[in-house]
Motif scaffolding. Structure first.
Motif, PDB file in Angstrom:
ATOM      1  N   CYS A  61      33.252  -2.869  -0.545  1.00  0.00           N
ATOM      2  CA  CYS A  61      32.963  -2.578   0.854  1.00  0.00           C
ATOM      3  C   CYS A  61      32.027  -1.379   0.983  1.00  0.00           C
ATOM      4  N   CYS A  64      28.455  -2.309  -0.320  1.00  0.00           N
ATOM      5  CA  CYS A  64      27.766  -3.191   0.618  1.00  0.00           C
ATOM      6  C   CYS A  64      27.371  -2.440   1.889  1.00  0.00           C
ATOM      7  N   VAL A  96      29.556  -8.575   4.912  1.00  0.00           N
ATOM      8  CA  VAL A  96      30.538  -8.471   3.827  1.00  0.00           C
ATOM      9  C   VAL A  96      31.352  -7.184   3.967  1.00  0.00           C
TER      10      VAL A  96
END
Length: 278
Positions: A61, A64, A96
């Motif tokens: 996370c 991204c 994402v």
């Protein structure tokens, strides 16, 4: 081959070296931020003293989210000229990151507020950075400080999603990371501006040292962790000692110095955070 055909071939426009098909991923060229992100995240995991599947998701996370920032900023610099490749990959990375962030938020129980605070802080920093880029103020000291502290939110992010708890010592760790990496803002200005006064660098390191001392005094940092800020002071001392070399050497050697000091900071801080039996 006739001369006319040869002439027609040679006068064809050359392809633009920077053009890429839309399906080629965009990768942020900010290599220094990769180091900041990784070191901060690993220190958050070290403070948690464990690595779970949620930790891995949090790392994906964070990466991204960081990658989504690059195409957004480049697109803003293009003003009204839309770039499909930038829009596609920026949206994909952001999608994402958002999906994982929402899933991790849904999984947490008692730490919804701290996790929400981390999310809001990261999104607010991205928004402020975008505004700064739009007005061509992205290289201001304030914006760079905000960027470093935002990236360093990966430390409490790793800790919260791994342990399901939050503590003052983790906030102290975040501030320690932010102060350590932000020191590069002031040292690099000595290189970019050869006649730049060292006063601002001295003032920053003095203020940062007092902040670290204050965090130790109120119990947000233990003594061993607080002492790791000495790595930033060591780096600053080396730069002052070899200022002429620092201002004229190749950027690769400057990057090597920054990376080496970051790795030293990572090792010393991690060893200070991990229990003695590990």
């Amino acid at each position: 081959m006739t001369s006319s055909s040869h002439s027609s071939i040679t006068t064809l426009p050359a392809p633009k070296p920077n053009s890429r098909p839309w399906y080629h991923p965009t990768i942020s060229p900010e290599h220094g931020v990769y180091v900041v992100l990784l070191v901060s995240f690993l220190l958050g995991a070290a403070a948690a003293v464990q690595w779970t599947w949620a930790t891995t998701l949090a790392l994906i996370c964070a990466v991204c989210g960081f990658q989504a920032e690059h195409p957004l900023i480049v697109q803003l610099k293009q003003r009204r000229k839309a770039k499909p490749r930038l829009l596609f990959w920026g949206s994909l990375y952001a999608g994402v990151a958002l999906a994982i962030a929402l899933y991790l938020y849904w999984q947490q129980g008692e730490v919804l507020l701290p996790l929400l605070g981390i999310y809001i802080g990261a999104i607010a920093a991205l928004g402020m950075d975008a505004v700064s880029v739009f007005y061509r103020q992205q290289r201001s000291i304030l914006n760079e400080l905000m960027t470093f502290f935002a990236v360093c939110l990966s430390a409490p992010f790793a800790y919260v999603v791994t342990t399901g708890t939050m503590s003052a010592s983790v906030v102290g760790l975040w501030l320690l990371n932010g102060l350590f990496f932000s020191s590069s803002i002031f040292t690099l200005k000595l290189r970019k501006h050869k006649h730049h006064s060292i006063i601002s660098s001295l003032v920053y390191h003095a203020i940062a040292s007092f902040v670290i001392l204050g965090l130790w005094a109120i119990g947000w940092l233990c003594s061993m962790v607080a002492l790791t800020f000495g790595v930033a002071l060591l780096k600053f001392g080396i730069i002052l000692w070899r200022k002429d070399w620092y201002c004229t050497t190749k950027i690769q050697f400057v990057a090597l110095l920054e990376t080496t000091m970051s790795f030293l900071f990572l090792v010393m801080t991690a060893l200070s955070l991990l229990p003695a039996y590990i």
